[in-house]
Design an enzyme around this catalytic site. Structure first.
Site, PDB file in Angstrom:
ATOM      1  N   SER A 110       0.831  -1.212   0.000  1.00  0.00           N
ATOM      2  CA  SER A 110       0.000   0.000   0.000  1.00  0.00           C
ATOM      3  C   SER A 110       0.868   1.265   0.000  1.00  0.00           C
ATOM      4  CB  SER A 110      -0.976   0.002   1.177  1.00  0.00           C
ATOM      5  OG  SER A 110      -0.280   0.085   2.398  1.00  0.00           O
ATOM      6  N   HIS A 168       8.399   3.500   9.145  1.00  0.00           N
ATOM      7  CA  HIS A 168       8.107   2.529  10.205  1.00  0.00           C
ATOM      8  C   HIS A 168       6.858   2.995  10.960  1.00  0.00           C
ATOM      9  CE1 HIS A 168       8.993  -0.709  12.947  1.00  0.00           C
ATOM     10  NE2 HIS A 168       8.787   0.116  13.949  1.00  0.00           N
ATOM     11  N   ASN A 188      13.348   4.822   4.895  1.00  0.00           N
ATOM     12  CA  ASN A 188      12.389   3.783   5.294  1.00  0.00           C
ATOM     13  C   ASN A 188      11.245   4.420   6.060  1.00  0.00           C
ATOM     14  OD1 ASN A 188      11.365   1.127   5.791  1.00  0.00           O
ATOM     15  ND2 ASN A 188      12.262   1.191   7.850  1.00  0.00           N
ATOM     16  N   MET A 209      11.199  -6.556   4.087  1.00  0.00           N
ATOM     17  CA  MET A 209      11.413  -7.356   5.288  1.00  0.00           C
ATOM     18  C   MET A 209      12.802  -7.999   5.380  1.00  0.00           C
ATOM     19  SD  MET A 209       8.663  -6.755   6.786  1.00  0.00           S
ATOM     20  CE  MET A 209       8.526  -7.908   8.141  1.00  0.00           C
TER      21      MET A 209
HETATM   22  C1  GRF Z   1       4.008  -0.398   6.762  1.00  0.00           C
HETATM   23  O1  GRF Z   1       3.298  -0.333   7.968  1.00  0.00           O
HETATM   24  C2  GRF Z   1       5.380   0.173   6.898  1.00  0.00           C
HETATM   25  O2  GRF Z   1       5.455   1.213   7.825  1.00  0.00           O
HETATM   26  C3  GRF Z   1       6.182  -1.000   7.409  1.00  0.00           C
HETATM   27  O3  GRF Z   1       5.659  -2.100   6.708  1.00  0.00           O
HETATM   28  C4  GRF Z   1       4.299  -1.840   6.374  1.00  0.00           C
HETATM   29  C5  GRF Z   1       4.157  -2.079   4.898  1.00  0.00           C
HETATM   30  O4  GRF Z   1       2.816  -2.002   4.465  1.00  0.00           O
HETATM   31  N1  GRF Z   1       7.597  -0.795   7.208  1.00  0.00           N
HETATM   32  P1  GRF Z   1       2.502  -2.021   2.912  1.00  0.00           P
HETATM   33  O5  GRF Z   1       3.137  -3.269   2.334  1.00  0.00           O
HETATM   34  O6  GRF Z   1       3.091  -0.786   2.316  1.00  0.00           O
HETATM   35  O7  GRF Z   1       1.011  -2.032   2.803  1.00  0.00           O
END
Ligand code: GRF
Length: 200
Positions: A13, A107, A105, A88
């Site tokens: 997203s 978070h 990044n 990840m």
């Molecule tokens: C988000 O909450 C971001 O802050 C974290 O991982 C999640 C990724 O969500 N690092 P998406 O894949 O972008 O929906």
């Protein structure tokens, strides 16, 4: 022209929010999505908008081989900046030392609180007064680089975890593109200062 690479492993997203916002400006180009998960929904999103995808295989290759492959692609595609969006895998010091472009990044917590996975849930369970998001530079430790931007809201536990997660994702989708755009504007107009003052 700012050439952008996004690294993501999951839903995507934030990838989509970044693409939608940055692509509005003809001076920016999402050149590559790097993804280490062949089943990730982010791949569907990337295909829809014809983004070039590079799949990373940490099972068949060593971390160093994967990272060398990333470095080679960043160079040949002349990438100017990297945004991690739910990536990840930890990038090594070897990799980061060789990068001479910014890498950011996002978070879903007010760092340094709640590093690592399930950050929203951790803040919810802890009953923190304020929760929020952090956008930061990336270093070799998880969620530990210099902080660029934070946005907080009051935690109202009565709303439930799902609702709180939604609130945090909405903050992410609003602010990551704003911060990203400032960096891209600076790449496109280096004579101007990098403006990191943010107001609502
Ligand atoms: C988000 O909450 C971001 O802050 C974290 O991982 C999640 C990724 O969500 N690092 P998406 O894949 O972008 O929906």
């Amino acid at each position: 022209m700012a050439n952008i690479a996004i690294f993501a492993s999951g839903n995507g997203s934030n990838f989509e929010a970044l693409v939608k916002s940055l692509n509005q400006d003809q001076q920016n180009r999402i050149a590559i999505l790097f993804c280490n998960n062949k089943n990730a929904y982010v791949l569907e999103r990337a295909k829809k908008i014809n983004t070039r995808i590079i799949l990373l295989d940490y099972k068949k290759q060593s971390q160093k081989e994967v990272e060398n492959n990333i470095l080679k692609n960043l160079k040949t595609k002349k990438i100017d900046i990297i945004f991690l969006a739910g990536f990840m895998k930890i990038l090594s010091k070897f990799f980061l030392d060789q990068l001479n472009i910014p890498i950011l990044n996002i978070h879903p917590s007010l760092l340094p609180h709640h590093k690592g996975i399930n950050a929203i849930e951790k803040a919810f369970i802890a009953g923190d007064e304020n929760i929020g998001i952090t956008i930061h530079h990336v270093n070799e430790e998880v969620d530990s680089g210099n902080i660029i931007f934070q946005k907080s809201i009051k935690l109202d536990k009565r709303l439930g975890l799902d609702h709180i997660e939604n609130q945090i994702h909405q903050l992410e989708h609003k602010w990551y593109p704003v911060v990203a755009k400032r960096y891209c504007d600076f790449i496109n107009n280096p004579a101007n200062k990098l403006n990191l003052n943010f107001t609502e």
